[in-house]
Design an enzyme around this catalytic site. Structure first.
Site, PDB file in Angstrom:
ATOM      1  N   CYS A   1      41.463 -14.225 -75.381  1.00  0.00           N
ATOM      2  CA  CYS A   1      42.818 -13.952 -75.875  1.00  0.00           C
ATOM      3  C   CYS A   1      43.039 -14.612 -77.233  1.00  0.00           C
ATOM      4  O   CYS A   1      42.795 -15.810 -77.391  1.00  0.00           O
ATOM      5  CB  CYS A   1      43.855 -14.436 -74.875  1.00  0.00           C
ATOM      6  SG  CYS A   1      45.554 -14.082 -75.397  1.00  0.00           S
TER       7      CYS A   1
ATOM      8  N   LYS B   1      35.629 -14.234 -68.986  1.00  0.00           N
ATOM      9  CA  LYS B   1      35.954 -13.077 -69.818  1.00  0.00           C
ATOM     10  C   LYS B   1      35.948 -13.525 -71.269  1.00  0.00           C
ATOM     11  O   LYS B   1      36.509 -14.569 -71.606  1.00  0.00           O
ATOM     12  CB  LYS B   1      37.314 -12.485 -69.463  1.00  0.00           C
ATOM     13  CG  LYS B   1      37.613 -11.184 -70.215  1.00  0.00           C
ATOM     14  CD  LYS B   1      38.859 -10.494 -69.687  1.00  0.00           C
ATOM     15  CE  LYS B   1      38.986  -9.094 -70.291  1.00  0.00           C
ATOM     16  NZ  LYS B   1      39.385  -9.119 -71.698  1.00  0.00           N
TER      17      LYS B   1
ATOM     18  N   HIS C   1      35.026  -8.004 -73.502  1.00  0.00           N
ATOM     19  CA  HIS C   1      35.772  -7.109 -74.375  1.00  0.00           C
ATOM     20  C   HIS C   1      34.903  -6.869 -75.598  1.00  0.00           C
ATOM     21  O   HIS C   1      34.616  -7.806 -76.350  1.00  0.00           O
ATOM     22  CB  HIS C   1      37.105  -7.741 -74.766  1.00  0.00           C
ATOM     23  CG  HIS C   1      38.014  -6.812 -75.514  1.00  0.00           C
ATOM     24  ND1 HIS C   1      39.360  -7.053 -75.644  1.00  0.00           N
ATOM     25  CD2 HIS C   1      37.785  -5.648 -76.175  1.00  0.00           C
ATOM     26  CE1 HIS C   1      39.917  -6.074 -76.349  1.00  0.00           C
ATOM     27  NE2 HIS C   1      38.966  -5.217 -76.690  1.00  0.00           N
TER      28      HIS C   1
ATOM     29  N   ASN D   1      34.793  -4.034 -71.272  1.00  0.00           N
ATOM     30  CA  ASN D   1      36.229  -3.824 -71.454  1.00  0.00           C
ATOM     31  C   ASN D   1      36.476  -3.395 -72.891  1.00  0.00           C
ATOM     32  O   ASN D   1      35.760  -3.793 -73.789  1.00  0.00           O
ATOM     33  CB  ASN D   1      36.985  -5.126 -71.124  1.00  0.00           C
ATOM     34  CG  ASN D   1      38.447  -5.084 -71.513  1.00  0.00           C
ATOM     35  OD1 ASN D   1      38.901  -5.886 -72.323  1.00  0.00           O
ATOM     36  ND2 ASN D   1      39.197  -4.175 -70.953  1.00  0.00           N
TER      37      ASN D   1
ATOM     38  N   GLY E   1      42.223  -2.104 -68.927  1.00  0.00           N
ATOM     39  CA  GLY E   1      43.416  -2.920 -69.110  1.00  0.00           C
ATOM     40  C   GLY E   1      44.635  -2.110 -69.477  1.00  0.00           C
ATOM     41  O   GLY E   1      45.409  -1.680 -68.632  1.00  0.00           O
TER      42      GLY E   1
END
Length: 265
Positions: free
Chosen positions: A25, A64, A96, A136, A158
């Site tokens: 994030c 992640k 991701h 992702n 997502g």
């Protein structure tokens, strides 16, 4: 690591089946706290965090991450980051397939602007087949999901699950080969999962039960805003829920009224 170990125990005691450490994030809030994507710049700290978490619980701990962060976006950097944590014992990674820019891009832009590099994730699986690797980023259809699953262990969807949850309708059958719906195809007509409105009707008893237990309506409608995406009246449906969920005492009836604003063949 010690704080994360305590948190992991709380997760396990609450009945969850796994705990995931997010190292992807890029928001200002996580940067100020030195977590999220910032952690990709300190692979040894992430390895220590993982080990402390996994030592504290019996459920699996996963990571992640992105494929890189800021100027650290080479294959070698990504490979070394994953390898260091894998050496600490981690076996499950959700990647991701974009790098994160910590400065200059908003969290929304970080989901769209950096280019996708699915090849990084596929190369990782090819070089480290012992790891469980999920991908992702930018995956919006079951066809795309099935394509990724030819070489990878999993797909994380997502944003699309919020914006267009109806696309998941056939996931059990197509992804997990659950043929129960095929066998009971005639029952589909009566159970109602052929239309979005019928699906919501099946959801309402749960809404009533949870409402009686004190669950706020805002929680109960959070995942259905995009259910009628692309249908006439979808915007009115979203607006009605958004305006009324914070103040309703009868969320099931509120959802029924919202459904009347939508046209669905």
């Amino acid at each position: 690591p010690a704080d994360l170990a305590k948190c992991s125990k709380m997760v396990e005691e609450s009945g969850f089946q796994e705990v995931n450490l997010n190292c992807g994030c890029p928001s200002d809030r996580v940067q100020n706290g030195n977590f999220g994507a910032c952690l990709m710049k300190d692979k040894n700290l992430v390895a220590d965090c993982f080990k402390a978490m996994q030592d504290a619980v019996s459920i699996p701990v996963s990571i992640k991450c992105r494929i890189g962060v800021d100027e650290f976006d080479s294959w070698e950097f990504f490979r070394d980051f994953i390898g260091t944590i894998a050496d600490a014992g981690c076996r499950v990674f959700i990647v991701h397939a974009r790098k994160a820019w910590l400065k200059g891009l908003s969290p929304k832009e970080n989901r769209e602007v950096p280019p996708l590099h699915y090849d990084f994730v596929h190369r990782l699986k090819a070089e480290m087949p012992q790891l469980n690797i999920s991908i992702n980023g930018g995956i919006k259809t079951l066809d795309q999901t099935l394509e990724q699953l030819q070489d990878l262990d999993g797909v994380m969807v997502g944003r699309e699950a919020y914006e267009n949850p109806w696309f998941l309708r056939d996931a059990d059958e197509r992804i997990f080969c659950d043929k129960s719906d095929v066998i009971a195809s005639e029952a589909k007509q009566s159970t109602g999962f052929t239309t979005r409105k019928a699906l919501l009707e099946a959801y309402l008893p749960y809404v009533e039960m949870e409402s009686a237990r004190g669950t706020p309506a805002t929680i109960l409608v959070r995942h259905i805003y995009g259910l009628f995406n692309g249908k006439p009246g979808a915007r009115k449906f979203r607006q009605y829920l958004g305006e009324n969920a914070p103040k309703t005492n009868n969320p099931a009836e509120m959802i029924r009224r919202a459904m009347d604003l939508v046209t669905e063949p």
